[in-house]
Design a protein around this motif. Sequence first.
Motif, PDB file in Angstrom:
ATOM      1  N   LYS A  98       0.933  -1.148  -0.102  1.00 31.35           N
ATOM      2  CA  LYS A  98       0.054  -0.009   0.123  1.00 31.35           C
ATOM      3  C   LYS A  98       0.857   1.322  -0.136  1.00 31.35           C
ATOM      4  O   LYS A  98       0.391   2.360  -0.449  1.00 31.35           O
ATOM      5  N   LEU A  99       2.002   1.277   0.683  1.00 32.12           N
ATOM      6  CA  LEU A  99       2.965   2.539   0.562  1.00 32.12           C
ATOM      7  C   LEU A  99       3.289   2.767  -0.814  1.00 32.12           C
ATOM      8  O   LEU A  99       3.433   3.938  -0.951  1.00 32.12           O
ATOM      9  N   PHE A 100       3.992   1.607  -1.583  1.00 31.31           N
ATOM     10  CA  PHE A 100       3.950   1.845  -3.007  1.00 31.31           C
ATOM     11  C   PHE A 100       2.922   2.106  -3.893  1.00 31.31           C
ATOM     12  O   PHE A 100       3.297   2.814  -5.040  1.00 31.31           O
ATOM     13  N   ARG A 101       1.764   1.940  -3.371  1.00 32.65           N
ATOM     14  CA  ARG A 101       0.587   1.911  -4.555  1.00 32.65           C
ATOM     15  C   ARG A 101       0.020   3.128  -4.377  1.00 32.65           C
ATOM     16  O   ARG A 101      -0.954   3.574  -5.285  1.00 32.65           O
ATOM     17  N   GLY A 102       0.500   4.229  -3.572  1.00 39.86           N
ATOM     18  CA  GLY A 102       0.056   5.603  -3.449  1.00 39.86           C
ATOM     19  C   GLY A 102       0.247   6.305  -4.741  1.00 39.86           C
ATOM     20  O   GLY A 102      -0.452   7.591  -4.747  1.00 39.86           O
ATOM     21  N   TYR A 103       1.079   6.008  -5.788  1.00 40.62           N
ATOM     22  CA  TYR A 103       1.204   6.800  -6.761  1.00 40.62           C
ATOM     23  C   TYR A 103       0.368   6.408  -7.939  1.00 40.62           C
ATOM     24  O   TYR A 103      -0.115   5.644  -8.056  1.00 40.62           O
ATOM     25  N   ARG A 104       0.049   7.598  -8.692  1.00 46.48           N
ATOM     26  CA  ARG A 104      -0.973   7.372  -9.753  1.00 46.48           C
ATOM     27  C   ARG A 104      -0.057   6.848 -11.216  1.00 46.48           C
ATOM     28  O   ARG A 104       0.971   7.404 -11.271  1.00 46.48           O
ATOM     29  N   VAL A 105      -0.612   5.673 -11.405  1.00 47.32           N
ATOM     30  CA  VAL A 105      -0.053   5.046 -12.610  1.00 47.32           C
ATOM     31  C   VAL A 105      -1.131   4.584 -13.602  1.00 47.32           C
ATOM     32  O   VAL A 105      -1.979   4.485 -13.059  1.00 47.32           O
TER      33      VAL A 105
END
Length: 132
Positions: free
Chosen positions: A30-37
């Motif tokens: 979840k920490l890494f998933r916070g960015y828009r991709v």
Amino acid sequence: MLLPILDQFKIVLYSLIAGIIIGILFDIYKLFRGYRVPKIIEVIEDILFWILCAIIVFTFLLYTNYAFFGMYVYLFIGIGLLLYLKTLSSYIFKVERTVGKGVIKGIRIFGKNISYGFRSTFTKKKNNRPLE
């Protein structure tokens, strides 16, 4: 084949721990998933995450209970995951976020120090007067 009660207890305990491990990995994800991709990258990330989780849990269960996978093993992995998500997830996520920020800050400071060394070594000075 009937297993002794102690072995059955160990299988249940290790299955619960495997569920907690999945929960911790999910919080890290979840920490890494916070960015828009883009959506396709998101799907690929999800697939890679679950493959990594499967490998880690299989390896853990291989060393602890010889990879015995009965139906109740999957049940207790799910129960362990739910228990983790309902009780410990918010606290662990805060700790992971704090550690992550500290690591990123350390990397940033280290990078600035290294780049300063290169800049001061390889750039030409405008004023070549000696110090008085």
